[in-house]
Scaffold this motif. Structure first.
Motif, PDB file in Angstrom:
ATOM      1  N   ALA A  30       0.848  -1.190   0.000  1.00  0.00           N
ATOM      2  CA  ALA A  30       0.000   0.000   0.000  1.00  0.00           C
ATOM      3  C   ALA A  30       0.885   1.242   0.000  1.00  0.00           C
ATOM      4  O   ALA A  30       1.946   1.267   0.602  1.00  0.00           O
ATOM      5  CB  ALA A  30      -0.896  -0.022   1.229  1.00  0.00           C
TER       6      ALA A  30
ATOM      7  N   PHE B  87      -0.496   8.212   1.383  1.00  0.00           N
ATOM      8  CA  PHE B  87      -1.053   9.347   0.668  1.00  0.00           C
ATOM      9  C   PHE B  87      -0.032  10.478   0.600  1.00  0.00           C
ATOM     10  O   PHE B  87       0.606  10.816   1.595  1.00  0.00           O
ATOM     11  CB  PHE B  87      -2.321   9.873   1.362  1.00  0.00           C
TER      12      PHE B  87
ATOM     13  N   THR C 222      -2.970   4.673   4.147  1.00  0.00           N
ATOM     14  CA  THR C 222      -2.919   3.918   2.900  1.00  0.00           C
ATOM     15  C   THR C 222      -4.322   3.535   2.450  1.00  0.00           C
ATOM     16  O   THR C 222      -5.288   3.664   3.203  1.00  0.00           O
ATOM     17  CB  THR C 222      -2.088   2.630   3.079  1.00  0.00           C
ATOM     18  N   SER C 223      -4.390   3.036   1.226  1.00  0.00           N
ATOM     19  CA  SER C 223      -5.679   2.666   0.636  1.00  0.00           C
ATOM     20  C   SER C 223      -6.339   1.515   1.388  1.00  0.00           C
ATOM     21  O   SER C 223      -7.514   1.230   1.173  1.00  0.00           O
ATOM     22  CB  SER C 223      -5.500   2.306  -0.835  1.00  0.00           C
ATOM     23  N   GLU C 224      -5.613   0.857   2.274  1.00  0.00           N
ATOM     24  CA  GLU C 224      -6.199  -0.224   3.069  1.00  0.00           C
ATOM     25  C   GLU C 224      -7.121   0.314   4.166  1.00  0.00           C
ATOM     26  O   GLU C 224      -7.930  -0.419   4.713  1.00  0.00           O
ATOM     27  CB  GLU C 224      -5.085  -1.076   3.697  1.00  0.00           C
TER      28      GLU C 224
ATOM     29  N   PHE D 182      -9.734   6.025   3.840  1.00  0.00           N
ATOM     30  CA  PHE D 182      -8.788   6.535   2.842  1.00  0.00           C
ATOM     31  C   PHE D 182      -9.405   7.520   1.850  1.00  0.00           C
ATOM     32  O   PHE D 182      -8.864   8.598   1.623  1.00  0.00           O
ATOM     33  CB  PHE D 182      -8.097   5.404   2.070  1.00  0.00           C
ATOM     34  N   GLU D 183     -10.531   7.172   1.243  1.00  0.00           N
ATOM     35  CA  GLU D 183     -11.119   8.066   0.233  1.00  0.00           C
ATOM     36  C   GLU D 183     -11.518   9.405   0.846  1.00  0.00           C
ATOM     37  O   GLU D 183     -11.257  10.460   0.275  1.00  0.00           O
ATOM     38  CB  GLU D 183     -12.319   7.401  -0.451  1.00  0.00           C
TER      39      GLU D 183
ATOM     40  N   ARG E 186      -8.257  11.208   1.845  1.00  0.00           N
ATOM     41  CA  ARG E 186      -7.543  11.689   0.662  1.00  0.00           C
ATOM     42  C   ARG E 186      -8.197  12.975   0.155  1.00  0.00           C
ATOM     43  O   ARG E 186      -7.519  13.955  -0.144  1.00  0.00           O
ATOM     44  CB  ARG E 186      -7.539  10.629  -0.438  1.00  0.00           C
TER      45      ARG E 186
END
Length: 161
Positions: A3, A6, A112-114, A118-119, A122
Protein backbone atom coordinates in the motif's frame (compact mmCIF):
# COMPACT_ATOMS: atom_id res chain seq x y z
CA UNK A 1 1.70 -4.89 -3.98
CA UNK A 2 2.37 -2.78 -0.92
CA UNK A 3 0.00 0.00 0.00
CA UNK A 4 1.18 3.50 -0.80
CA UNK A 5 1.08 6.37 1.67
CA UNK A 6 -1.05 9.35 0.67
CA UNK A 7 1.03 12.21 -0.73
CA UNK A 8 0.38 15.52 -2.47
CA UNK A 9 2.66 18.36 -3.53
CA UNK A 10 2.28 22.10 -4.12
CA UNK A 11 4.70 24.71 -5.47
CA UNK A 12 4.56 28.38 -4.52
CA UNK A 13 6.63 31.53 -5.11
CA UNK A 14 7.01 32.22 -1.37
CA UNK A 15 10.17 31.37 0.58
CA UNK A 16 10.72 28.13 2.52
CA UNK A 17 10.39 30.19 5.73
CA UNK A 18 6.99 31.55 4.64
CA UNK A 19 5.84 28.00 3.81
CA UNK A 20 7.13 26.68 7.14
CA UNK A 21 5.35 29.47 9.04
CA UNK A 22 2.09 28.72 7.22
CA UNK A 23 2.31 24.96 7.93
CA UNK A 24 2.82 25.64 11.65
CA UNK A 25 -0.22 27.96 11.64
CA UNK A 26 -2.55 24.94 11.78
CA UNK A 27 -5.54 27.09 12.81
CA UNK A 28 -5.05 29.10 9.62
CA UNK A 29 -5.46 26.22 7.17
CA UNK A 30 -6.74 22.99 8.82
CA UNK A 31 -9.12 23.88 11.62
CA UNK A 32 -9.99 26.83 13.80
CA UNK A 33 -10.64 24.26 16.55
CA UNK A 34 -7.04 23.45 17.46
CA UNK A 35 -6.03 23.45 21.11
CA UNK A 36 -2.34 23.57 21.93
CA UNK A 37 0.74 24.50 19.91
CA UNK A 38 1.95 23.21 16.54
CA UNK A 39 5.25 24.95 15.81
CA UNK A 40 8.11 23.47 17.86
CA UNK A 41 9.56 20.05 18.63
CA UNK A 42 7.44 18.19 21.22
CA UNK A 43 4.53 20.64 20.86
CA UNK A 44 1.17 18.87 21.15
CA UNK A 45 -2.23 19.87 19.89
CA UNK A 46 -5.76 18.51 19.82
CA UNK A 47 -7.78 18.72 16.62
CA UNK A 48 -11.49 18.20 16.32
CA UNK A 49 -14.20 18.71 13.77
CA UNK A 50 -17.64 18.55 15.39
CA UNK A 51 -18.17 14.98 16.67
CA UNK A 52 -16.86 13.47 13.42
CA UNK A 53 -13.08 13.51 13.87
CA UNK A 54 -10.77 14.13 16.82
CA UNK A 55 -7.06 13.52 17.17
CA UNK A 56 -4.10 14.32 19.41
CA UNK A 57 -0.91 15.21 17.55
CA UNK A 58 2.70 15.62 18.71
CA UNK A 59 5.47 17.24 16.68
CA UNK A 60 8.26 14.66 16.67
CA UNK A 61 10.62 16.27 14.14
CA UNK A 62 10.99 19.95 13.32
CA UNK A 63 13.72 21.30 11.03
CA UNK A 64 12.94 25.00 10.49
CA UNK A 65 12.07 25.81 6.87
CA UNK A 66 12.66 22.17 5.81
CA UNK A 67 10.58 19.53 7.57
CA UNK A 68 7.82 18.96 10.11
CA UNK A 69 6.68 15.51 11.24
CA UNK A 70 3.53 14.96 13.27
CA UNK A 71 2.75 11.79 15.19
CA UNK A 72 -0.95 11.07 15.64
CA UNK A 73 -0.97 9.80 19.23
CA UNK A 74 -4.74 9.29 19.50
CA UNK A 75 -7.50 9.35 16.91
CA UNK A 76 -11.28 9.02 16.75
CA UNK A 77 -13.41 8.78 13.61
CA UNK A 78 -17.20 8.65 13.93
CA UNK A 79 -17.58 7.18 10.43
CA UNK A 80 -15.24 4.15 10.41
CA UNK A 81 -15.53 0.72 11.98
CA UNK A 82 -12.02 1.09 13.44
CA UNK A 83 -12.41 4.46 15.15
CA UNK A 84 -8.64 4.76 15.74
CA UNK A 85 -7.42 4.35 12.14
CA UNK A 86 -4.92 7.24 12.13
CA UNK A 87 -3.30 6.34 15.47
CA UNK A 88 0.51 6.11 15.15
CA UNK A 89 0.52 7.53 11.60
CA UNK A 90 2.87 10.39 10.66
CA UNK A 91 1.66 13.34 8.59
CA UNK A 92 4.89 14.85 7.22
CA UNK A 93 5.60 18.19 5.57
CA UNK A 94 8.83 18.48 3.53
CA UNK A 95 9.88 21.86 2.17
CA UNK A 96 12.49 22.29 -0.57
CA UNK A 97 13.49 24.68 -3.32
CA UNK A 98 12.82 23.46 -6.83
CA UNK A 99 13.12 25.33 -10.12
CA UNK A 100 13.09 28.74 -8.42
CA UNK A 101 9.97 27.92 -6.41
CA UNK A 102 9.33 26.44 -2.98
CA UNK A 103 7.91 22.94 -3.03
CA UNK A 104 5.87 21.51 -0.18
CA UNK A 105 5.45 17.74 -0.24
CA UNK A 106 2.89 16.44 2.22
CA UNK A 107 2.95 12.71 2.92
CA UNK A 108 0.71 11.06 5.49
CA UNK A 109 2.84 8.02 6.34
CA UNK A 110 0.55 5.18 7.40
CA UNK A 111 -2.52 6.55 5.60
CA UNK A 112 -2.92 3.92 2.90
CA UNK A 113 -5.68 2.67 0.64
CA UNK A 114 -6.20 -0.22 3.07
CA UNK A 115 -7.83 2.20 5.52
CA UNK A 116 -11.60 2.54 5.50
CA UNK A 117 -11.20 6.33 5.79
CA UNK A 118 -8.79 6.53 2.84
CA UNK A 119 -11.12 8.07 0.23
CA UNK A 120 -12.57 10.60 2.67
CA UNK A 121 -9.13 11.41 4.11
CA UNK A 122 -7.54 11.69 0.66
CA UNK A 123 -10.22 14.18 -0.36
CA UNK A 124 -9.85 16.15 2.86
CA UNK A 125 -6.03 16.32 2.80
CA UNK A 126 -6.07 17.24 -0.90
CA UNK A 127 -8.40 20.14 -0.10
CA UNK A 128 -6.50 21.30 2.97
CA UNK A 129 -3.06 21.16 1.28
CA UNK A 130 -3.84 22.05 -2.36
CA UNK A 131 -6.47 24.67 -1.55
CA UNK A 132 -6.50 25.97 2.05
CA UNK A 133 -2.77 25.80 2.92
CA UNK A 134 -1.77 27.03 -0.55
CA UNK A 135 -4.11 30.05 -0.14
CA UNK A 136 -2.71 30.72 3.34
CA UNK A 137 0.84 30.71 1.92
CA UNK A 138 -0.01 32.85 -1.12
CA UNK A 139 -2.59 35.28 0.28
CA UNK A 140 -2.30 35.07 4.08
CA UNK A 141 -5.82 33.57 4.38
CA UNK A 142 -6.65 29.86 4.32
CA UNK A 143 -9.97 28.01 4.53
CA UNK A 144 -9.91 26.01 7.78
CA UNK A 145 -12.94 24.11 9.04
CA UNK A 146 -14.79 24.77 12.28
CA UNK A 147 -18.08 23.74 13.86
CA UNK A 148 -20.74 24.69 11.34
CA UNK A 149 -18.05 25.44 8.74
CA UNK A 150 -17.37 22.18 6.85
CA UNK A 151 -14.95 22.67 3.96
CA UNK A 152 -15.31 19.43 1.97
CA UNK A 153 -18.34 17.61 0.58
CA UNK A 154 -17.65 14.68 2.92
CA UNK A 155 -17.48 17.00 5.95
CA UNK A 156 -20.81 18.48 4.88
CA UNK A 157 -22.37 15.04 4.41
CA UNK A 158 -20.99 13.67 7.70
CA UNK A 159 -22.13 16.80 9.58
CA UNK A 160 -25.69 16.17 8.47
CA UNK A 161 -25.81 12.63 9.88
Amino acid sequence: MSATNFTTTIQVDQTPQEVFNAVTNVRGWWSEEIEGNAAKLNDEFDYHFEDIHRCKVKLIEVIPNQKIVWLVEENYFKFTEDKTEWTHTKPTFEISEKDGKTELRFTHYGLTSEYECFEICRGAWTNYIQNSLKKLIETGKGEPNATGKPQTENEKRLSEN
